[in-house]
Design a protein around this motif. Structure first.
Motif, PDB file in Angstrom:
ATOM      1  N   ASP A  86       0.828  -1.211   0.000  1.00 20.77           N
ATOM      2  CA  ASP A  86       0.000   0.000   0.000  1.00 20.77           C
ATOM      3  C   ASP A  86       0.859   1.256   0.000  1.00 20.77           C
ATOM      4  N   HIS A 131      -6.979  -6.315   0.213  1.00 19.80           N
ATOM      5  CA  HIS A 131      -6.727  -5.741  -1.105  1.00 19.80           C
ATOM      6  C   HIS A 131      -5.359  -6.198  -1.583  1.00 19.80           C
ATOM      7  N   TRP A 166     -12.102  -9.337  -1.721  1.00 25.55           N
ATOM      8  CA  TRP A 166     -10.818  -8.912  -2.272  1.00 25.55           C
ATOM      9  C   TRP A 166     -10.975  -7.760  -3.264  1.00 25.55           C
ATOM     10  N   GLY A 167     -10.244  -6.668  -3.006  1.00 24.06           N
ATOM     11  CA  GLY A 167     -10.217  -5.551  -3.946  1.00 24.06           C
ATOM     12  C   GLY A 167      -8.789  -5.284  -4.416  1.00 24.06           C
ATOM     13  N   ALA A 189      -5.455  -2.917  -4.509  1.00 21.75           N
ATOM     14  CA  ALA A 189      -4.765  -1.949  -3.644  1.00 21.75           C
ATOM     15  C   ALA A 189      -4.724  -0.546  -4.263  1.00 21.75           C
ATOM     16  N   TYR A 204      -7.768   1.205  -3.419  1.00 23.96           N
ATOM     17  CA  TYR A 204      -7.987   1.450  -1.991  1.00 23.96           C
ATOM     18  C   TYR A 204      -7.168   2.636  -1.465  1.00 23.96           C
ATOM     19  N   THR A 248     -15.237  -4.095  -1.571  1.00 28.13           N
ATOM     20  CA  THR A 248     -15.956  -4.170  -2.847  1.00 28.13           C
ATOM     21  C   THR A 248     -17.419  -4.553  -2.646  1.00 28.13           C
ATOM     22  N   PRO A 260     -14.765   1.278  -6.047  1.00 25.09           N
ATOM     23  CA  PRO A 260     -13.703   0.382  -6.525  1.00 25.09           C
ATOM     24  C   PRO A 260     -13.849   0.178  -8.038  1.00 25.09           C
TER      25      PRO A 260
END
Ligand code: NAP
Ligand code: G4F
Length: 337
Positions: free
Chosen positions: A13, A183, A223-224, A226, A229, A249, A304
């Protein structure tokens, strides 16, 4: 020019957030730990011409060293502090609970104290986690869902969540929690399950590995991507008032579904290659996480962009390139070149 300090800048991130902040004209200061080998691979591309005045600067520091954090805050006087640094692996937190709490819980407190005592307290972002919901009491989870952490990591993150709320209420700091659901990206650490799967499957495809050993395939995660995010993270600190937001998400899938998706992208029958190794089971598991990000969607106007299939495909394609490079290096070594 706005100044931001990012802990955990060498992580997944941290690297995406640094890109975003630089693109928005910030001067970015990153805290890095001393290591015996280089670990800046995710941010090396952000260094430009060495003769230019750099807008990304790195400083040695550690969340376990409060004096050093105070000195850095006083020296830089950032406008915004993003606390992304953590021992972020849930399974490892069972092996190293005290170390995890020292970094992920007390580390946040040290940073909040350094900020509170500074002459010009910056805005503060805390990387809170959906892992705090643990044994969930409702699905989907919102900002109002009660917490029930299931790991030393989850407990440490919950401590930091509440300290962040407390410093906002007690001292009036502009402090926000982002409760981020899982993510991922091509920069995800290789021991987290999605990346372990894309690395393993692509290496199997090119004959570099025979089997992929995994733990609980039934666990479900939201799960998204990064890259999406970190936009929500930045937006939280641009609001008029500090607050806490779920970032997710809204869709959840099992680890097995992620395996199927990746192996089918590669035209492989996963049942021939994936085996269960109980060493990857956790003493207590988080079975099902699924977030409701309605508040972030409305207040931050955040959406997202990358969904489950696109994420699996993006990670598989990126790891295919890495596996291909490994194959070429292997040939050259065999040929004695
Ligand atoms: P990551 O890739 O594991 O990165 C963690 C970063 O923290 C690395 O830069 C690491 O530095 C640094 N760090 C570790 N211990 C430290 C210490 N004692 N002092 C200072 N820095 C330290 O994690 P990520 O996926 O980018 O996640 C970023 C943050 O969001 C973490 O706090 C994580 O717990 C939280 N989070 C992540 C997710 C997710 O799904 N990714 C979801 C919710 C919350 P080194 O490079 O030196 O190891
Ligand atoms: O990829 P994971 O290790 O991520 P986990 O535990 O959900 O934690 C991640 O997301 C949190 C947000 O909810 C973050 F706060 C945290 O920092 C981290 O980024 O495991 C996901 C699931 C688990 O249920 C695990 O038991 O995958 C299951 N799993 C099955 N086999 C495996 C494996 N996990 C790993 N790491 N390795 C396996 O072989």
């Amino acid at each position: 020019m706005n100044k931001a300090l990012v802990t955990g800048i060498t992580g997944q991130d941290g690297s995406y957030l640094a890109e975003l902040l630089l693109a928005r004209g910030y001067e970015v200061w990153g805290l890095i730990r001393r290591s015996s080998s280089f670990h800046t691979g995710r941010i090396d591309h952000l260094y430009k011409d060495p003769h230019e005045q750099p807008r990304l600067r790195l400083l040695y520091g550690d969340l376990t060293d409060g004096g050093n954090l105070s000195a850095i805050i006083n020296e830089i006087q950032p406008d915004e502090v993003y606390n992304l640094g953590a021992q972020s692996h849930v399974r490892v937190s069972f092996d190293m609970p005290v170390y995890t709490v020292n970094t992920d819980a007390l580390g946040t407190l040290r940073l909040l104290e350094a900020i509170r005592l500074s002459s010009r307290p910056p805005k503060f972002y805390q990387a809170s986690s959906s892992e705090m919901y643990g044994k969930v009491v409702e699905t989907p989870q919102t900002e109002k869902t009660p917490f029930h952490p299931r790991s030393p990591y989850g407990c440490a993150k919950l401590y930091s969540f509440w300290q962040t709320v407390n410093y906002r209420e007690a001292y009036g700091l502009f402090a926000c929690n982002g409760i981020l659901f899982n993510h991922e990206s091509p920069r995800r650490g290789e021991t987290f399950v999605t990346r372990k799967i894309t690395r393993g499957a692509t290496r199997i495809k090119l004959g570099l590995q025979d089997k992929l050993y995994l733990g609980n395939l039934d666990a479900k995660r939201d799960w998204g991507f990064a890259g999406d995010y970190v936009e929500a993270i930045w937006l939280m600190l641009q609001q008029d008032k500090p607050d806490d937001y779920v970032v997710a998400t809204g869709e959840s899938h099992s680890v097995r579904e992620f395996v199927v998706e990746v192996f089918s992208c590669l035209d492989l029958d996963w049942t021939k290659y994936v085996e269960i190794d109980e060493r990857y089971y956790r003493p207590s598991e988080v079975d099902h996480l699924q977030g409701d990000a309605s508040k972030a969607r409305k207040a931050l106007k955040w959406e997202p962009k990358v969904g489950f299939k696109k994420l699996a495909q993006m990670m598989t394609e990126a790891d295919m390139k890495i596996a291909d490079r490994e194959r070429i290096i292997g040939w050259r070594e065999k040929a004695g070149q």
